[in-house]
Design a protein around this motif. Sequence first.
Motif, PDB file in Angstrom:
ATOM      1  N   THR A 313       0.825  -1.208   0.000  1.00 15.43           N
ATOM      2  CA  THR A 313       0.000   0.000   0.000  1.00 15.43           C
ATOM      3  C   THR A 313       0.854   1.251   0.000  1.00 15.43           C
ATOM      4  O   THR A 313       0.522   2.242  -0.652  1.00 15.43           O
ATOM      5  CB  THR A 313      -0.930  -0.005   1.220  1.00 15.43           C
ATOM      6  N   ARG A 314       1.969   1.226   0.700  1.00 12.21           N
ATOM      7  CA  ARG A 314       2.871   2.384   0.714  1.00 12.21           C
ATOM      8  C   ARG A 314       3.425   2.641  -0.687  1.00 12.21           C
ATOM      9  O   ARG A 314       3.593   3.790  -1.097  1.00 12.21           O
ATOM     10  CB  ARG A 314       4.012   2.158   1.696  1.00 12.21           C
ATOM     11  N   ARG A 315       3.696   1.572  -1.414  1.00 18.58           N
ATOM     12  CA  ARG A 315       4.183   1.743  -2.779  1.00 18.58           C
ATOM     13  C   ARG A 315       3.113   2.391  -3.655  1.00 18.58           C
ATOM     14  O   ARG A 315       3.408   3.312  -4.433  1.00 18.58           O
ATOM     15  CB  ARG A 315       4.598   0.388  -3.364  1.00 18.58           C
ATOM     16  N   VAL A 316       1.875   1.927  -3.532  1.00 18.32           N
ATOM     17  CA  VAL A 316       0.779   2.515  -4.316  1.00 18.32           C
ATOM     18  C   VAL A 316       0.603   3.986  -3.956  1.00 18.32           C
ATOM     19  O   VAL A 316       0.421   4.845  -4.848  1.00 18.32           O
ATOM     20  CB  VAL A 316      -0.519   1.724  -4.094  1.00 18.32           C
ATOM     21  N   VAL A 317       0.644   4.302  -2.675  1.00 14.60           N
ATOM     22  CA  VAL A 317       0.444   5.683  -2.222  1.00 14.60           C
ATOM     23  C   VAL A 317       1.576   6.583  -2.718  1.00 14.60           C
ATOM     24  O   VAL A 317       1.333   7.696  -3.212  1.00 14.60           O
ATOM     25  CB  VAL A 317       0.341   5.725  -0.690  1.00 14.60           C
ATOM     26  N   LEU A 318       2.813   6.115  -2.622  1.00 12.93           N
ATOM     27  CA  LEU A 318       3.940   6.949  -3.032  1.00 12.93           C
ATOM     28  C   LEU A 318       3.956   7.151  -4.546  1.00 12.93           C
ATOM     29  O   LEU A 318       4.220   8.265  -5.024  1.00 12.93           O
ATOM     30  CB  LEU A 318       5.253   6.313  -2.570  1.00 12.93           C
ATOM     31  N   TYR A 319       3.671   6.103  -5.305  1.00 18.11           N
ATOM     32  CA  TYR A 319       3.600   6.255  -6.764  1.00 18.11           C
ATOM     33  C   TYR A 319       2.516   7.263  -7.143  1.00 18.11           C
ATOM     34  O   TYR A 319       2.717   8.110  -8.029  1.00 18.11           O
ATOM     35  CB  TYR A 319       3.304   4.908  -7.422  1.00 18.11           C
ATOM     36  N   SER A 320       1.363   7.162  -6.495  1.00 18.26           N
ATOM     37  CA  SER A 320       0.277   8.095  -6.779  1.00 18.26           C
ATOM     38  C   SER A 320       0.633   9.512  -6.343  1.00 18.26           C
ATOM     39  O   SER A 320       0.303  10.490  -7.026  1.00 18.26           O
ATOM     40  CB  SER A 320      -1.005   7.635  -6.080  1.00 18.26           C
ATOM     41  N   LEU A 321       1.306   9.640  -5.201  1.00 17.80           N
ATOM     42  CA  LEU A 321       1.719  10.962  -4.721  1.00 17.80           C
ATOM     43  C   LEU A 321       2.663  11.638  -5.713  1.00 17.80           C
ATOM     44  O   LEU A 321       2.573  12.843  -5.950  1.00 17.80           O
ATOM     45  CB  LEU A 321       2.385  10.828  -3.353  1.00 17.80           C
ATOM     46  N   LEU A 322       3.549  10.856  -6.310  1.00 15.67           N
ATOM     47  CA  LEU A 322       4.462  11.420  -7.306  1.00 15.67           C
ATOM     48  C   LEU A 322       3.705  11.863  -8.555  1.00 15.67           C
ATOM     49  O   LEU A 322       4.039  12.896  -9.163  1.00 15.67           O
ATOM     50  CB  LEU A 322       5.533  10.388  -7.665  1.00 15.67           C
ATOM     51  N   ARG A 323       2.691  11.100  -8.953  1.00 13.18           N
ATOM     52  CA  ARG A 323       1.874  11.526 -10.094  1.00 13.18           C
ATOM     53  C   ARG A 323       1.118  12.809  -9.780  1.00 13.18           C
ATOM     54  O   ARG A 323       1.002  13.704 -10.630  1.00 13.18           O
ATOM     55  CB  ARG A 323       0.896  10.422 -10.490  1.00 13.18           C
ATOM     56  N   VAL A 324       0.592  12.903  -8.561  1.00 14.08           N
ATOM     57  CA  VAL A 324      -0.163  14.102  -8.173  1.00 14.08           C
ATOM     58  C   VAL A 324       0.757  15.323  -8.142  1.00 14.08           C
ATOM     59  O   VAL A 324       0.392  16.412  -8.619  1.00 14.08           O
ATOM     60  CB  VAL A 324      -0.835  13.877  -6.811  1.00 14.08           C
ATOM     61  N   LEU A 325       1.950  15.172  -7.588  1.00 13.87           N
ATOM     62  CA  LEU A 325       2.901  16.282  -7.546  1.00 13.87           C
ATOM     63  C   LEU A 325       3.290  16.728  -8.950  1.00 13.87           C
ATOM     64  O   LEU A 325       3.491  17.925  -9.200  1.00 13.87           O
ATOM     65  CB  LEU A 325       4.148  15.869  -6.759  1.00 13.87           C
ATOM     66  N   THR A 326       3.393  15.772  -9.872  1.00 10.31           N
ATOM     67  CA  THR A 326       3.707  16.127 -11.258  1.00 10.31           C
ATOM     68  C   THR A 326       2.588  16.956 -11.871  1.00 10.31           C
ATOM     69  O   THR A 326       2.841  17.968 -12.545  1.00 10.31           O
ATOM     70  CB  THR A 326       3.932  14.852 -12.085  1.00 10.31           C
ATOM     71  N   GLN A 327       1.348  16.541 -11.656  1.00 11.43           N
ATOM     72  CA  GLN A 327       0.218  17.246 -12.251  1.00 11.43           C
ATOM     73  C   GLN A 327       0.040  18.642 -11.658  1.00 11.43           C
ATOM     74  O   GLN A 327      -0.356  19.574 -12.358  1.00 11.43           O
ATOM     75  CB  GLN A 327      -1.059  16.438 -12.058  1.00 11.43           C
ATOM     76  N   ILE A 328       0.341  18.790 -10.376  1.00  7.37           N
ATOM     77  CA  ILE A 328       0.075  20.064  -9.717  1.00  7.37           C
ATOM     78  C   ILE A 328       1.218  21.054  -9.903  1.00  7.37           C
ATOM     79  O   ILE A 328       0.993  22.246 -10.145  1.00  7.37           O
ATOM     80  CB  ILE A 328      -0.186  19.837  -8.214  1.00  7.37           C
ATOM     81  N   TYR A 329       2.466  20.582  -9.836  1.00 11.26           N
ATOM     82  CA  TYR A 329       3.606  21.495  -9.825  1.00 11.26           C
ATOM     83  C   TYR A 329       4.550  21.322 -11.013  1.00 11.26           C
ATOM     84  O   TYR A 329       5.008  22.314 -11.573  1.00 11.26           O
ATOM     85  CB  TYR A 329       4.420  21.309  -8.532  1.00 11.26           C
ATOM     86  N   LEU A 330       4.860  20.095 -11.387  1.00  9.23           N
ATOM     87  CA  LEU A 330       5.949  19.840 -12.331  1.00  9.23           C
ATOM     88  C   LEU A 330       5.390  19.240 -13.604  1.00  9.23           C
ATOM     89  O   LEU A 330       5.077  18.055 -13.665  1.00  9.23           O
ATOM     90  CB  LEU A 330       6.980  18.891 -11.714  1.00  9.23           C
ATOM     91  N   CYS A 331       5.275  20.034 -14.612  1.00  8.11           N
ATOM     92  CA  CYS A 331       4.807  19.565 -15.908  1.00  8.11           C
ATOM     93  C   CYS A 331       5.447  20.453 -16.967  1.00  8.11           C
ATOM     94  O   CYS A 331       5.167  21.650 -17.033  1.00  8.11           O
ATOM     95  CB  CYS A 331       3.284  19.619 -16.007  1.00  8.11           C
TER      96      CYS A 331
END
Length: 998
Positions: A313-331
């Motif tokens: 679950t931590r892996r799923v959460v961290l992978y998703s968190l990185l996707r969210v950070l990309t969409q919000i800040y880094l694109c």
Amino acid sequence: MGESLVPVRTTTARLNPDQDDHGHIVEANYESCVSFIEDISSPAQALDILKSSPSQEALSNVLRWLQGSKGNRDGFNINSQTPQAAKIIYALVNDVLPDHWSSIRNGANRRVRKTRDLVIFSLSNVAGISAVITRMRSLIGQKDNKEEQNQVRLAGRARLLEEALSILESILVPDNFVWSSWSRLTALVPTTTHRALIWKELVALLAGGRVLSVASEADDAVTKEASTTRERSWLSDGSKYSFWIGRNLDHFLSKSKARNVDTEKAWAQMLERALTIGHVDQVVEATYGRLVHGDSQSVTTDHGFTLVLKSSTRRVVLYSLLRVLTQIYLCTRSGVRGEEANVRIGGVAALLHELIRSDDDLANIVREWLSSDGVLQDIQIRRAVIASLAGDIENLKTALSDSLSAFGDKIHIKHTPILHQEGITENLLLLAGYVQRKDPQYLAQVSQSSLYLNAISNRIAASSPRASVLGMYVGTAVSQLVDPVDKRLNFGLEELETAEGRRYLGLTKVQDRVGSVEDLKSRTITTGATKMPAQQISAARQVKPLSSDNQATKGSKIVSIEEIESESEFEDGDLPTYAKPDSDASDSDEDPTVINRDKPTAPVSAFDLTPLLTSNVHTDRATRYVSDLISGLRDTENYDRHTLAVTHASSLIRRKAFFGTEVTDNIQELASILTGLSDKWNFENFQELRLQAMIAVLVAQPLEMGQWFSRTYFNGDYSISQRAAVLTALGLGARELAGYGNEDAALTKSNQAPKDAAFPSKQLPPKLHALYASKAMAPLTAASQRLEQSIIRPMALDAADALTGPKALKIRTFSSRMEVEKKRTKPIPNALAKVVADGFFLPLTGRWSMHVQGFGTSTPLLLPPLLPLFLRTLSLILHASGPSTLPLSLLTSEFLSLILSLRTRATHDLLTLEALLFAFLTVLEVNGDRESQRRLARENGREMLEMNAFVEGVFERVRGDGEEEGKVRMLAAGCVGRVRECVEREERVLMGELAGFT
């Protein structure tokens, strides 16, 4: 006449205690009522009162007593989760609220609102939610007899369903519902085992999908039986519902000040189950909302609760968190460059550094992400991840070793999509630069190791030119870091001097600093945030005032009108006289108050833009038309404005694509709106008009939007029909870029009807024709079948000609030069060939490989509706690129690898098998000349033989006389014929593969 009058139902109306026998409202004796309620001595007596149709005042007093006040001396509480409390809640939901909810849901005075709050608080528990869901299921499952099917009954059931859905919304709308439920459980249920069972049931209701599924069914039933359009409930929207669960979990974190094992376990259970709903990114973004938006104080709390989660679950959460950070800040595509981009990268790096600096498990997950899912993510988020790992040199060395191993693996080079290999190359060069600055001696040792030397050798010897060039990039860049100037590696290729080559070589010089988490505040890129359910409900309840042509803001201006008689008015007798115009249809209504004078006008694209382009018009005046188009597409409540925007979207985008920058500046927003657009008003040709607009967006910016649509197909939150529209836009848009737009225009109804169309008098009316005629083929399927026929027809003619006898005995008819010139096709410019690899084909195949690796066979993209369409899209793109495309060998290798990986799945579905055989036949058609066949036999000989063996087995497996079976066998015969032709020509080259093939 008397026999036809059949009684439907006989009911006895309930008299309201506040009304007399004639229905007149009388003043209630509240003192006696209150004293009567205060005499309640047991829950059983309260239950009897609820079953006896109480008034609102009586209901309010009973609920006060049930919640532990108003003279309650035995300590009973309706939230205590006991069997007696469940009985009371059941009676409240099924007996009391059907009579009272419509009058208290929108209370106009304080007393009614207080009663409503008491009802909601009494149902804010497991028993209350279960009772409402049970009632909704019973209403959904009702099957009316034919004698009882009438509009009154259907409307009554729809009203009851809508009220039950409204009750459930009111219960769940607070963001603190989950935390309040846990607090009441810990206070009212002292036994740990009993509390754990109740919490498990609540988790199953909220995060297990029960509420979402029942609410979706109820919302669909209400929408079907409603006479007017209505806004759908947020409970039936998976994305908004997941966001609501995440906000509740975020509130849970903010309230949990002290560490408690049971509290952390309860939070972890809810989060782990919520991730299975299907909207992982929405749950994670809302759950870690304070952390994502730069709240440094929440890092410790959020990380502490994350430790309770399972490793998977931590892996799923961290992978998703990185996707969210990309969409919000880094694109990169957002246009953020320079120092602002560096600040964002530093802020994200600081956030990740705070999470992993004391957690080796999270650090390992981040390193795994770099070589798996992170490869296809934006390079800016990878820069932030590597910067967060730079604090520990051992993490950098381990990540460098992992990337180098994957970079030089022969199987990886041959079978991994080139998009994935490019990401590995970028990561390797970034890591090499950081290691050089931290420990130059270690990088020098790595450059002389067998692992590195074998990797460069395998890359240079690769059959794919692109893979070989990537090896040269790495070899040159590492040599510049560790070798003296006179001994540096130099391949002397032009690719190293191009802009792309300089970009790759410059990655070793990138050095991002770890900033502060506070740098992320007020720096979000995304603007279309998910709307809060509470705001949505309150907005829906508010009545919007009618428009008055902005009379409130614009002052009325009185203009004097003067009538002037001209002497020459009656002198010009030669002027023609015209009849009076017909009355406007909108003025035909007898009631002038219902006439809509505020009608939208057609956008500028509906007319000629020549006067606008040639005149000295200010830029701002032209810019507002695209913004008006976006507003019209978003305004789904205004029928006239919305339909007008959809109708003229394609023409406006095409006309303004190369005039100014308004389309370029808003192109991603336009594509996002069009992709997620739904046919709320059910008007004619909606799908065709939306598809035309999506193709116009794609043609305006092929490289950027081809990548955007490819990314959206795999990562976007869209339905199957919307994903199919994305594939159709990619396939037909690619053909239009290649010069086939006129041939495909009829498929999207972007021109007039074809000449061979049936005469209108020979067809039924449109509504009846839609019912009785065969279902029209999708545009992409029609285009692929037309291409399929063009490939098969010459082969069939050659086979029929071969059966008539030897060519020496046949008479050849010579044609004149003029007839030959007429039949010869003129060359057309192919704009697709320049961008087909980077903009269309490789993003689709690369993300397909990563998506299947991440989700396996559980992904819906492997379902028959989408998989055949995906294969046909790639086939159309490959055929449209043409045999002269420079990266044809790379595209062919990528496509053959994908086709071979789907052989097993194709054997279970005829539609997928047909699309797979069509894809293989397209590969053979595009590589049909002598030089391409020689290259195909030399580079992909084994794949050709494996696919030929599979195709030959199709004749044995596919039996029957149906139309689908016949198509499959026809395509298989075409594939076998083309493969044999290639084998006969290149028998010597294939001899080695034939010897090793079993």
